[in-house]
Design an enzyme around this catalytic site. Structure first.
Site, PDB file in Angstrom:
ATOM      1  N   HIS A  25      -1.366  24.173 -16.413  1.00 24.96           N
ATOM      2  CA  HIS A  25      -0.885  22.941 -15.782  1.00 24.96           C
ATOM      3  C   HIS A  25      -1.660  21.744 -16.313  1.00 24.96           C
ATOM      4  CE1 HIS A  25       0.672  25.185 -12.098  1.00 24.96           C
ATOM      5  NE2 HIS A  25      -0.254  26.029 -12.499  1.00 24.96           N
ATOM      6  N   GLU A  90      -5.725  24.467 -14.306  1.00 26.89           N
ATOM      7  CA  GLU A  90      -5.361  23.050 -14.340  1.00 26.89           C
ATOM      8  C   GLU A  90      -6.181  22.325 -15.412  1.00 26.89           C
ATOM      9  OE1 GLU A  90      -3.272  21.046 -12.679  1.00 26.89           O
ATOM     10  OE2 GLU A  90      -2.606  22.217 -10.941  1.00 26.89           O
TER      11      GLU A  90
HETATM   12 ZN    ZN Z   1       1.550  22.201 -12.452  1.00 28.84          ZN
END
Ligand code: ZN
Length: 236
Positions: A25, A90
């Site tokens: 992400h 992330e």
């Molecule tokens: Zn995401």
């Protein structure tokens, strides 16, 4: 590798499946501090296993054996609950909303190190190394078309359709994407997600011969769906 900084998030639960996916992400927030705060805020009910800052600092938020809440409503290879079967990472980046920019090399080096460890600890086949947009094509654009998937492939992470300029019949595109793993319920969204990952030079959601050629190349690389299903216990 530099040891991750422990920064526990309360936002996790019990896994309901074995780990066989890695989902990448971007944070899509103005800065790293805001993202870290949100990923650890009980009221936000979101998290990831790791967060990688643009300077390469890695934060460990949720233990890998726990189910972190990063993928939301998602689907891959016909199955939902991607959170139960994945490790989520992330990457700090403002994203399309706040000023999308290239991922710095030092951040990518840290990510490659981290992801290599994840792949060594779990049985995750390369076609299950995906972006959030791959598993939620209608809702998500991260990590986006600036993310260098080809570079990760060079380090044994995921797949990339290294190709001359193979072309295939555009009419076959959606069927091939479904075989690869995409939810093609909204075909243009699935095509755009595929392009964002595998043909980032033009993301327009339109099936063309090059997009189809790259899908064909990837399916050839994994031996097609039949071979994949015949070997559920694929291991690195
Ligand atoms: Zn995401």
């Amino acid at each position: 590798m530099t040891r991750p900084v422990d920064h526990p998030s309360p936002n996790h639960g019990t896994r309901r499946a074995a780990i066989d996916m890695l989902v990448l992400h971007y944070t899509g927030m103005a800065n790293a501090a805001d993202a870290l705060a949100r990923l650890c805020d009980p009221a936000a009910e979101v998290s990831a296993h790791y967060l990688v800052e643009e300077d390469g600092t890695v934060h460990a938020l949720v233990p890998e054996e726990r189910r972190a809440w990063h993928a939301g409503l998602s689907m891959w290879q016909g199955a939902g609950d991607v959170n139960s079967r994945s490790v989520g990472i992330e990457l700090v980046n403002p994203g399309h909303e706040f000023g999308y920019r290239p991922f710095p090399e030092i951040q990518l080096v840290a990510l490659i190190d981290l992801a290599s460890g994840v792949l060594a600890r779990h049985s995750i086949p390369p076609w299950n190394v995906v972006g959030h947009s791959d598993v939620a094509p209608v809702r998500k654009h991260d990590p986006g078309e600036l993310f260098p998937w080809h570079l990760l492939k060079g380090h044994g992470i995921g797949l990339w359709p290294f190709t001359g300029d193979e072309q295939a019949d555009p009419a076959d595109t959606v069927e091939m994407l479904a075989r690869y793993g995409y939810d093609t319920g909204i075909p243009e969204a699935a095509i755009a997600a595929f392009q964002r990952h595998f043909r980032p030079q033009r993301v327009d959601g339109i099936a063309d011969a090059e997009t189809a050629g790259r899908a064909r190349r990837l399916l050839d690389a994994v031996g097609g769906c039949a071979a994949r299903q015949a070997s559920p216990s694929w291991s690195p």
